[in-house]
Design a protein around this motif. Structure first.
Motif, PDB file in Angstrom:
ATOM      1  N   ASP A 268       0.866  -1.258   0.043  1.00  0.00           N
ATOM      2  CA  ASP A 268       0.006   0.087   0.019  1.00  0.00           C
ATOM      3  C   ASP A 268       0.833   1.130  -0.152  1.00  0.00           C
ATOM      4  O   ASP A 268       0.978   1.908   0.767  1.00  0.00           O
ATOM      5  CB  ASP A 268      -0.950   0.101   1.315  1.00  0.00           C
ATOM      6  CG  ASP A 268      -2.078   0.970   0.999  1.00  0.00           C
ATOM      7  OD1 ASP A 268      -2.308   1.377  -0.060  1.00  0.00           O
ATOM      8  OD2 ASP A 268      -2.438   1.521   2.142  1.00  0.00           O
ATOM      9  N   ASP A 269       1.582   1.519  -1.140  1.00  0.00           N
ATOM     10  CA  ASP A 269       2.138   2.718  -1.484  1.00  0.00           C
ATOM     11  C   ASP A 269       1.683   3.491  -2.656  1.00  0.00           C
ATOM     12  O   ASP A 269       2.473   3.338  -3.709  1.00  0.00           O
ATOM     13  CB  ASP A 269       3.783   2.237  -1.273  1.00  0.00           C
ATOM     14  CG  ASP A 269       4.573   3.732  -1.413  1.00  0.00           C
ATOM     15  OD1 ASP A 269       3.993   4.754  -1.368  1.00  0.00           O
ATOM     16  OD2 ASP A 269       5.825   3.463  -1.504  1.00  0.00           O
ATOM     17  N   VAL A 270       0.453   4.093  -2.687  1.00  0.00           N
ATOM     18  CA  VAL A 270      -0.114   4.710  -3.963  1.00  0.00           C
ATOM     19  C   VAL A 270       0.943   5.644  -4.516  1.00  0.00           C
ATOM     20  O   VAL A 270       0.881   5.791  -5.858  1.00  0.00           O
ATOM     21  CB  VAL A 270      -1.242   5.153  -3.825  1.00  0.00           C
ATOM     22  CG1 VAL A 270      -2.508   3.876  -3.270  1.00  0.00           C
ATOM     23  CG2 VAL A 270      -1.437   6.304  -2.584  1.00  0.00           C
ATOM     24  N   GLU A 271       1.847   6.213  -3.692  1.00  0.00           N
ATOM     25  CA  GLU A 271       2.689   7.483  -4.425  1.00  0.00           C
ATOM     26  C   GLU A 271       3.666   6.775  -5.392  1.00  0.00           C
ATOM     27  O   GLU A 271       4.124   7.529  -6.263  1.00  0.00           O
ATOM     28  CB  GLU A 271       3.311   7.993  -3.302  1.00  0.00           C
ATOM     29  CG  GLU A 271       2.494   8.965  -2.450  1.00  0.00           C
ATOM     30  CD  GLU A 271       3.418   9.808  -1.453  1.00  0.00           C
ATOM     31  OE1 GLU A 271       4.689   9.895  -1.692  1.00  0.00           O
ATOM     32  OE2 GLU A 271       2.891  10.362  -0.423  1.00  0.00           O
ATOM     33  N   HIS A 272       3.787   5.562  -5.307  1.00  0.00           N
ATOM     34  CA  HIS A 272       4.813   4.719  -6.022  1.00  0.00           C
ATOM     35  C   HIS A 272       4.115   3.682  -6.847  1.00  0.00           C
ATOM     36  O   HIS A 272       4.520   2.677  -7.288  1.00  0.00           O
ATOM     37  CB  HIS A 272       6.069   4.069  -5.342  1.00  0.00           C
ATOM     38  CG  HIS A 272       6.808   5.039  -4.510  1.00  0.00           C
ATOM     39  ND1 HIS A 272       6.637   5.616  -3.338  1.00  0.00           N
ATOM     40  CD2 HIS A 272       7.691   5.998  -5.169  1.00  0.00           C
ATOM     41  CE1 HIS A 272       7.458   6.492  -2.983  1.00  0.00           C
ATOM     42  NE2 HIS A 272       8.290   6.758  -4.032  1.00  0.00           N
ATOM     43  N   ASP A 273       2.768   3.583  -6.902  1.00  0.00           N
ATOM     44  CA  ASP A 273       1.933   2.945  -7.643  1.00  0.00           C
ATOM     45  C   ASP A 273       1.873   1.322  -7.166  1.00  0.00           C
ATOM     46  O   ASP A 273       2.203   0.373  -7.782  1.00  0.00           O
ATOM     47  CB  ASP A 273       2.233   2.779  -9.181  1.00  0.00           C
ATOM     48  CG  ASP A 273       2.083   4.371  -9.904  1.00  0.00           C
ATOM     49  OD1 ASP A 273       1.325   4.905  -9.274  1.00  0.00           O
ATOM     50  OD2 ASP A 273       2.799   4.445 -10.699  1.00  0.00           O
ATOM     51  N   VAL A 274       2.206   1.315  -5.812  1.00  0.00           N
ATOM     52  CA  VAL A 274       2.361  -0.074  -5.049  1.00  0.00           C
ATOM     53  C   VAL A 274       0.823  -0.353  -4.624  1.00  0.00           C
ATOM     54  O   VAL A 274       0.311   0.299  -3.388  1.00  0.00           O
ATOM     55  CB  VAL A 274       3.398  -0.090  -4.059  1.00  0.00           C
ATOM     56  CG1 VAL A 274       3.217  -1.470  -3.496  1.00  0.00           C
ATOM     57  CG2 VAL A 274       4.505   0.224  -4.827  1.00  0.00           C
ATOM     58  N   TYR A 275       0.553  -1.527  -5.067  1.00  0.00           N
ATOM     59  CA  TYR A 275      -0.763  -2.105  -4.623  1.00  0.00           C
ATOM     60  C   TYR A 275      -0.919  -3.470  -5.145  1.00  0.00           C
ATOM     61  O   TYR A 275      -0.274  -3.854  -5.979  1.00  0.00           O
ATOM     62  CB  TYR A 275      -2.011  -1.346  -5.085  1.00  0.00           C
ATOM     63  CG  TYR A 275      -1.905  -0.396  -6.505  1.00  0.00           C
ATOM     64  CD1 TYR A 275      -1.902  -1.381  -7.641  1.00  0.00           C
ATOM     65  CD2 TYR A 275      -1.726   0.691  -6.654  1.00  0.00           C
ATOM     66  CE1 TYR A 275      -1.939  -0.885  -8.959  1.00  0.00           C
ATOM     67  CE2 TYR A 275      -1.688   1.391  -7.813  1.00  0.00           C
ATOM     68  CZ  TYR A 275      -1.532   0.445  -8.853  1.00  0.00           C
ATOM     69  OH  TYR A 275      -1.256   1.067 -10.163  1.00  0.00           O
ATOM     70  N   PRO A 276      -2.005  -4.196  -4.402  1.00  0.00           N
ATOM     71  CA  PRO A 276      -1.816  -6.075  -4.953  1.00  0.00           C
ATOM     72  C   PRO A 276      -2.211  -6.147  -6.345  1.00  0.00           C
ATOM     73  O   PRO A 276      -3.151  -5.036  -6.955  1.00  0.00           O
ATOM     74  CB  PRO A 276      -2.997  -6.351  -3.852  1.00  0.00           C
ATOM     75  CG  PRO A 276      -2.749  -5.417  -2.897  1.00  0.00           C
ATOM     76  CD  PRO A 276      -2.499  -4.184  -3.218  1.00  0.00           C
ATOM     77  N   LEU A 277      -1.687  -6.697  -7.117  1.00  0.00           N
ATOM     78  CA  LEU A 277      -1.914  -7.212  -8.326  1.00  0.00           C
ATOM     79  C   LEU A 277      -2.144  -8.633  -8.593  1.00  0.00           C
ATOM     80  O   LEU A 277      -1.450  -9.506  -8.148  1.00  0.00           O
ATOM     81  CB  LEU A 277      -0.704  -6.655  -9.529  1.00  0.00           C
ATOM     82  CG  LEU A 277      -0.482  -5.131  -9.468  1.00  0.00           C
ATOM     83  CD1 LEU A 277       0.698  -4.835 -10.311  1.00  0.00           C
ATOM     84  CD2 LEU A 277      -1.893  -4.384 -10.122  1.00  0.00           C
TER      85      LEU A 277
END
Length: 333
Positions: A268-277
């Protein structure tokens, strides 16, 4: 430690073959493994644990040799017929079908969530629906801390959840061929239709999530609604889960609760486009949670994005983890 005799029923199917992969990784204290299938697939050769196994036909006398545990993934009708036979012979069946999930005499288990329910089994333990399992891994720690009032599920489910035929429909659909499993083309499409429609307008899959959530969390008062959608993804289910709590929460504390929960990986780091895929979850046993944000439309609500490999954690891995817990309980008696 005692060595156990273990059977795998439905060994040639998509989940059955994944049972074997997970068992190779986990290495239960097994004396022996025996692989079973329908008459149609009997005689198939499978390489498992570095050995060649010939798959046997499942019959009413298959459990006469005395198994300790049987992992079933052969469909509801097979489980309805053969699970009681196995249980009467002293074998504990861990069943992946929907046949026994809502039976009051059968525990419905996600090992990270309600392992103690294994103890009251009467010879059959049910594996929950794939979409329910990953939701429970994420929601149980939050329910314990904040008490869930209402859940809204919106799922984006991979075609592998419909078995090999569903997988083939997407493969062939990308080539322009007509569907054989689904009622409409799945390639380039989303189908708000998983399992059959019921008189209330929901699908069976949607009601599975409603009823199984209440049973696993042991709380019939939770208000739940669901919309389940088949999407053109080969593997891993994704879920948007909206949760309303009775108790107030601090968002950082909620996030830490998830980070410390068994089986959960927070991405969960949306500033770096990190989210579950879905692509990243494929082949893994954990449940991935991200897009954690307060629902500003209610007094105490949160939105979660939850992703897991539906064939592994949603089926095979969960069943093997149940077997692990079962053996632990036997050894600690």
């Amino acid at each position: 430690m005692k060595k156990y005799k273990i059977a795998v029923v439905g060994a040639t199917g998509m989940v059955g073959r994944t049972f074997l992969k997970v068992l190779e990784e986990v290495k239960l204290p097994a004396e022996s493994y025996t692989l079973f299938s329908s008459a149609r697939s009997a005689g198939t050769h499978l390489t498992f644990m570095g050995k060649d196994y010939v798959v046997k036909e499942l019959t009413e006398t298959s459990f006469d040799e005395g198994f300790d545990i049987a992992l079933f993934s052969a469909g509801g009708s097979t489980s309805e017929k053969f699970a009681p036979i196995a249980a009467k012979k002293g074998c504990v069946v861990i069943d992946n079908s929907s046949a026994w999930r809502m039976d009051d005499n059968v525990p419905l288990v996600v090992p990270e969530v309600n392992p103690d329910d294994i103890k009251w089994n009467k010879g059959i333990i049910a594996n929950p629906n794939c979409s329910t399992i990953q939701a429970m891994v994420a929601l149980k720690p939050l329910h314990d801390k904040y008490k869930i009032k209402r859940v809204v599920y919106s799922t984006y489910q991979a075609v592998s959840g419909a078995g090999l035929a569903g997988y083939k429909d997407l493969e062939n659909g990308l080539k322009g061929e007509a569907p054989k499993k689904f009622p409409h083309q799945i390639a380039g499409n989303c189908l708000p239709h998983i399992d059959v429609f019921l008189p209330n307008g929901y699908t069976k899959e949607e009601m599975k999530m409603v009823n199984e959530t209440r049973k696993i969390l042991g709380d019939q008062s939770i208000k739940i609604t669901a919309t389940t959608v088949r999407v053109p993804v080969f593997n891993s289910h994704s879920e948007s889960i909206n949760v309303e709590f009775y108790n107030q929460f601090d968002l950082d504390d909620l996030r830490k609760t998830l980070e410390n929960a068994p089986g959960v990986v927070v991405q969960d780091d949306v500033e770096h486009d990190v989210y579950p895929l879905a692509l990243d979850a494929a082949g893994k046993n954990e449940t991935f949670v991200g897009r954690i944000r307060r629902d500003e439309s209610v007094e105490s609500g949160v939105n979660l994005w939850v992703v897991a490999d539906n064939i592994r954690k949603g089926a095979a891995t969960n069943a093997v983890q149940i077997a692990q817990k079962l053996i632990e309980q036997w050894e600690n008696k």
